[in-house]
Design a protein around this motif. Structure first.
Motif, mmCIF file in Angstrom:
data_model
loop_
_atom_site.group_PDB
_atom_site.id
_atom_site.type_symbol
_atom_site.label_atom_id
_atom_site.label_comp_id
_atom_site.label_asym_id
_atom_site.label_seq_id
_atom_site.Cartn_x
_atom_site.Cartn_y
_atom_site.Cartn_z
ATOM 1 N N LYS A 150 -4.978 2.493 2.870
ATOM 2 C CA LYS A 150 -5.637 1.284 3.405
ATOM 3 C C LYS A 150 -6.389 0.497 2.333
ATOM 4 N N HIS A 151 -6.075 0.757 1.073
ATOM 5 C CA HIS A 151 -6.648 0.009 -0.047
ATOM 6 C C HIS A 151 -5.514 -0.398 -0.979
ATOM 7 N N ASP A 197 -11.769 -9.758 -4.487
ATOM 8 C CA ASP A 197 -12.488 -8.464 -4.508
ATOM 9 C C ASP A 197 -13.989 -8.722 -4.434
ATOM 10 N N LYS A 220 -10.707 -2.548 -5.637
ATOM 11 C CA LYS A 220 -9.784 -2.269 -4.548
ATOM 12 C C LYS A 220 -9.869 -3.406 -3.542
ATOM 13 N N VAL A 242 -9.267 -4.446 0.439
ATOM 14 C CA VAL A 242 -9.018 -4.012 1.807
ATOM 15 C C VAL A 242 -8.574 -5.229 2.610
ATOM 16 N N ASP A 261 0.848 -1.199 0.000
ATOM 17 C CA ASP A 261 0.000 0.000 0.000
ATOM 18 C C ASP A 261 0.884 1.249 0.000
#
Length: 335
Positions: free
Chosen positions: A93-94, A300, A306, A308, A88
């Motif tokens: 945070k993605h 995903d 994205k 997480v 990252d």
């Protein structure tokens, strides 16, 4: 005065009963407390164990998972969290697919550079009986067994070999098969380059050149030692033989785009051996992009392009076995 006198005569009888009643009440209290404690103990045993905000239970209401299992899970979480933080790059945070691909490419390059750097030192360490610039199977097997804390060599007695753990014997057999594939000049010994091919086939230029030969043999229809976009786009078969794996796009349009955009660097409409060698090199960005795309398609969950942390943890087994985490093991499963 007769009635008070009678009452006084009964006083000793009540003084006798009072201790008895007190004793009975005491016993009842003890029993109540005992059953209450036992009930709470049973309830606590069946209650899920809370660790880090997650309940850890077995299936069908079984007792909590062993401590060793919970520790292993914690190690997995730590590995994934650390890799996520490094990948990252903008700290939001993605993870985008570009960030993940860039990090995977970094891990691939790091692994291959380390494999090439450490190969001569290991080769010299093993080559000592005799020190002749070659590593024999006997030398390698003795070295490998010692690294596992086992005293022995390829000439150990059958009774001693039979006592080895099954996984050890399977590993020896697997190494022997890989050894025979890498030994191109002498089946009993390996040169420095062959030893690299044996230990890290993904890092060996010789191995990559052989892969280029396989591709030309598969697709070069006119035998001119070059591939045209039409030859490369032939999707009738992608089997390179002998169980070899190679990542190729799966339809004509994708292959044409890949040839034009990735392979044909000088835009002359043909791919020579140099361009193909760059194409099959695991350090080429396309490998990382394809792996990142696969991981995204599997993890995903909300399709927002994205990733997480909780999406990665939900597919922890896939990420742990990928080049994002265990790069060497992932390569050695492929080659």
């Amino acid at each position: 005065m007769a009635k008070p006198a009678k009452f006084l005569r009964n006083v000793p009888r009540w003084s006798t009963l009072f201790p008895v009643l007190l004793y009975v009440l005491f016993i009842l209290c003890i029993l109540v407390l005992a059953f209450s404690s036992r009930s709470q103990s049973d309830e606590k045993y069946h209650k899920p164990v809370q660790q880090g905000g997650n309940s850890v239970t077995g299936e069908r209401g079984n007792p909590p998972a062993p401590l060793v299992f919970r520790k292993l899970e914690e190690n997995v979480v730590n590995e994934l969290t650390a890799a996520f933080a490094r990948a990252d790059t903008n700290g939001d945070k993605h993870l985008t697919i570009q960030e993940l691909a860039k990090y995977i490419n970094f891990k691939i390059r790091e692994h291959i550079d380390e494999a090439i750097r450490s190969n001569p030192a290991m080769f010299v360490e093993i080559d000592h009986k005799p020190r002749d610039g070659l590593v024999s199977w006997d030398e390698y097997e003795s070295y490998w067994l010692r690294s596992k804390g086992i005293q022995g060599d390829s000439h150990m007695k059958k009774s001693a070999f039979d006592k080895l753990d099954r996984k050890i014997k399977e590993a020896i057999a697997r190494d022997k098969a890989l050894w025979m594939e890498a030994a191109r000049t002498d089946p009993l010994s390996l040169t420095l380059d062959e030893f690299l091919c044996f230990r890290h086939p993904e890092s060996s230029t010789v191995n990559l050149l052989n892969l280029v030969d396989d591709i030309l043999r598969q697709f070069d229809l006119d035998g001119d030692d070059h591939l045209t976009v039409e030859e490369f786009s032939d999707v009738q078969t992608t089997d390179l033989g002998e169980g070899k794996k190679f990542i190729l796009s799966q339809n004509v349009r994708e292959r044409k785009e890949e040839f034009t955009r990735v392979i044909d660097k000088n835009r002359d409409g043909k791919a020579d051996r140099g361009e193909l060698l760059s194409y099959v090199d695991p350090r080429h960005p396309r490998y990382a992009i394809q792996e990142a795309s696969t991981l995204f398609s599997l993890a995903d969950s909300n399709a927002d392009k994205k990733l997480v942390m909780h999406e990665i943890l939900a597919k922890s087994a896939i990420f742990i076995s990928s080049k994002m985490i265990h790069t060497a093991e992932s390569f050695h499963d492929e080659f």
